[in-house]
Motif scaffolding. Structure first.
Motif, PDB file in Angstrom:
ATOM      1  N   ALA A 177       0.828  -1.206   0.000  1.00 28.56           N
ATOM      2  CA  ALA A 177       0.000   0.000   0.000  1.00 28.56           C
ATOM      3  C   ALA A 177       0.864   1.259   0.000  1.00 28.56           C
ATOM      4  O   ALA A 177       0.569   2.229  -0.703  1.00 28.56           O
ATOM      5  CB  ALA A 177      -0.931  -0.005   1.218  1.00 28.56           C
ATOM      6  N   GLN A 178       1.934   1.232   0.770  1.00 30.80           N
ATOM      7  CA  GLN A 178       2.814   2.399   0.803  1.00 30.80           C
ATOM      8  C   GLN A 178       3.504   2.610  -0.539  1.00 30.80           C
ATOM      9  O   GLN A 178       3.652   3.748  -0.996  1.00 30.80           O
ATOM     10  CB  GLN A 178       3.842   2.236   1.925  1.00 30.80           C
ATOM     11  N   ASP A 179       3.922   1.514  -1.177  1.00 33.50           N
ATOM     12  CA  ASP A 179       4.539   1.626  -2.504  1.00 33.50           C
ATOM     13  C   ASP A 179       3.535   2.171  -3.517  1.00 33.50           C
ATOM     14  O   ASP A 179       3.868   3.030  -4.344  1.00 33.50           O
ATOM     15  CB  ASP A 179       5.064   0.266  -2.964  1.00 33.50           C
ATOM     16  N   ALA A 180       2.297   1.654  -3.463  1.00 34.19           N
ATOM     17  CA  ALA A 180       1.266   2.112  -4.400  1.00 34.19           C
ATOM     18  C   ALA A 180       0.944   3.592  -4.177  1.00 34.19           C
ATOM     19  O   ALA A 180       0.751   4.349  -5.139  1.00 34.19           O
ATOM     20  CB  ALA A 180      -0.002   1.272  -4.232  1.00 34.19           C
ATOM     21  N   ALA A 181       0.897   4.006  -2.915  1.00 36.37           N
ATOM     22  CA  ALA A 181       0.620   5.412  -2.623  1.00 36.37           C
ATOM     23  C   ALA A 181       1.744   6.307  -3.149  1.00 36.37           C
ATOM     24  O   ALA A 181       1.488   7.394  -3.691  1.00 36.37           O
ATOM     25  CB  ALA A 181       0.449   5.615  -1.118  1.00 36.37           C
ATOM     26  N   ILE A 233       0.362  11.808  -9.745  1.00 34.50           N
ATOM     27  CA  ILE A 233      -0.376  13.058  -9.511  1.00 34.50           C
ATOM     28  C   ILE A 233       0.524  14.269  -9.786  1.00 34.50           C
ATOM     29  O   ILE A 233       0.103  15.253 -10.414  1.00 34.50           O
ATOM     30  CB  ILE A 233      -0.909  13.090  -8.069  1.00 34.50           C
ATOM     31  N   ASN A 234       1.763  14.196  -9.331  1.00 34.39           N
ATOM     32  CA  ASN A 234       2.688  15.316  -9.556  1.00 34.39           C
ATOM     33  C   ASN A 234       2.927  15.540 -11.051  1.00 34.39           C
ATOM     34  O   ASN A 234       2.989  16.697 -11.516  1.00 34.39           O
ATOM     35  CB  ASN A 234       4.011  15.050  -8.847  1.00 34.39           C
ATOM     36  N   ALA A 277     -10.537  16.617 -19.340  1.00 34.34           N
ATOM     37  CA  ALA A 277     -10.298  15.181 -19.153  1.00 34.34           C
ATOM     38  C   ALA A 277      -9.140  14.938 -18.187  1.00 34.34           C
ATOM     39  O   ALA A 277      -9.202  14.042 -17.324  1.00 34.34           O
ATOM     40  CB  ALA A 277     -10.011  14.528 -20.510  1.00 34.34           C
ATOM     41  N   GLU A 278      -8.057  15.728 -18.332  1.00 39.42           N
ATOM     42  CA  GLU A 278      -6.904  15.566 -17.446  1.00 39.42           C
ATOM     43  C   GLU A 278      -7.266  15.893 -15.999  1.00 39.42           C
ATOM     44  O   GLU A 278      -6.785  15.251 -15.065  1.00 39.42           O
ATOM     45  CB  GLU A 278      -5.757  16.474 -17.921  1.00 39.42           C
ATOM     46  N   ALA A 327      -7.108   9.998  -9.596  1.00 40.29           N
ATOM     47  CA  ALA A 327      -5.836   9.554  -9.018  1.00 40.29           C
ATOM     48  C   ALA A 327      -5.721   9.987  -7.562  1.00 40.29           C
ATOM     49  O   ALA A 327      -5.225   9.241  -6.709  1.00 40.29           O
ATOM     50  CB  ALA A 327      -4.676  10.119  -9.834  1.00 40.29           C
ATOM     51  N   GLN A 328      -6.181  11.186  -7.243  1.00 35.53           N
ATOM     52  CA  GLN A 328      -6.128  11.662  -5.860  1.00 35.53           C
ATOM     53  C   GLN A 328      -7.012  10.825  -4.948  1.00 35.53           C
ATOM     54  O   GLN A 328      -6.635  10.498  -3.815  1.00 35.53           O
ATOM     55  CB  GLN A 328      -6.542  13.137  -5.808  1.00 35.53           C
TER      56      GLN A 328
END
Length: 343
Positions: free
Chosen positions: A83-87, A94-95, A145-146, A153-154
């Motif tokens: 989960a931490q890796d996925a986050a 997101i960046n 769309a973006e 994603a957030q």
């Protein structure tokens, strides 16, 4: 005249002495199973043996709870890491989206900062302007769309972080359970050792040899068949190689084992992954009647399957009995059989 005769002990002093002696006798009787002075030595031996067996049984149950908690901790530790890796990956995405949207917004502002109708009147090349206006429309749609993708994603990252938080809470709870079950096991084993150490050496050695294998529960006639599969034969061969190795609670080899740890290790040598606990191992395959047991089958004991061994043929199982006793053969009916599982 003063008398020099020895005074007679008072009734109070006699009472105190009797009380002290009675207390000492009661303590000794309690240590040896609270047997009366007139009890047959064999009765005392059987009572002590029953208490030791009960303590070992309770320690085994706590050991399997410890193993289950350890398995849960390992699973949750993996969940937290994933989960931490996925986050972290989600935040990087997101960046990148924010950077791309910033560039897109800047380009749109630079090219579309004037009202389109006025720009058309002032344009020396209306066709070129109309082409640019169509491009701006497409850029606006792309930006929308973006933005939707960014919002999605957030939300995904927020959910992943919430899952990581829950897994971390479960991990802490699992660690606390490990400590609690470990203390229970150590307490039960300490009681059993204290009880055994209270016995004379010869009786203690006899009791230790007789424990578990000294009984033989009624079992149906067993036909000596070949192992159920090549892997079962490989697991049985591995278990035989472990004969003589020590019982170590919470261990699954290669230098020591508890009961379910031996089964897990032996079948791992045959390429089969078993769960960690005896309760889960009993459901790892197909259950068969005891009368049809084949070498390599798992034999679970007691209604709660808190002990487990491997059928070796000839009415025998290989198992890790209890602390102080090495991996060995014992009669399949050493305790009540609850199930037989074939993998």
């Amino acid at each position: 005249m003063v008398s020099h005769r020895r005074s007679t002990p008072s009734g109070l002093n006699r009472t105190v002495r009797i009380t002290v002696l009675s207390t000492a006798a009661a303590t000794a009787a309690a240590t040896l199973g609270a047997a009366p002075a007139s009890a047959d030595p064999q009765d005392t031996h059987e009572a002590t043996k029953a208490r030791v067996d009960r303590l070992y049984g309770e320690a085994e149950k706590a050991t399997e709870r410890y193993n289950a908690a350890g398995e849960k901790v390992g699973r949750l530790r993996g969940e937290v890491t994933r989960a931490q890796d996925a986050a972290a990956r989600g935040q990087e995405n997101i960046n990148r989206m924010r950077t791309a949207l910033g560039s897109l917004a800047g380009a749109q502002y630079r090219t579309g900062g004037i009202d389109p109708s006025i720009a058309l009147l002032l344009s020396s090349d209306p066709d070129t302007f109309l082409d640019r206006a169509a491009t701006l429309d497409r850029l606006s749609a792309r930006r929308t769309a973006e933005l939707h993708k960014l919002q999605g994603a957030q939300r995904a990252v927020a959910q992943t972080r919430a899952e990581a938080t829950r897994s971390l809470a479960g991990l802490e709870s699992g660690r606390a359970a490990l400590v609690r079950h470990k203390r229970t096991v150590e307490g039960k084993l300490a009681q059993a050792r204290e009880l055994l150490n209270s016995l004379p050496d010869e009786e203690r050695e006899t009791l230790d040899r007789a424990s578990r294998s000294g009984r033989d529960e009624p079992v149906p006639a067993l036909s000596d068949r070949a192992p159920g599969s090549g892997r079962a034969m490989a697991a049985l061969t591995a278990a035989r190689h472990a004969l003589g190795l020590p019982y170590v609670w919470g261990a699954n080899g290669p230098g020591g084992f508890d009961c379910s740890g031996l089964m897990q290790w032996a079948y791992a040598q045959a390429g089969i992954s078993l769960p960690r606990t005896s309760q889960a191992q009993r459901y790892a395959g197909r259950m068969v009647p005891l009368s049809e047991a084949r070498p390599g089958d798992l034999v679970a004991y007691r209604a709660d399957a808190s002990h487990i061994g491997m059928y070796a043929g000839n009415g025998q199982v290989i198992h890790a009995p209890y602390p102080g006793a090495p991996v060995r053969y014992d009669p399949v009916g050493m305790m009540p059989v609850s199930s037989v599982t074939r993998l």
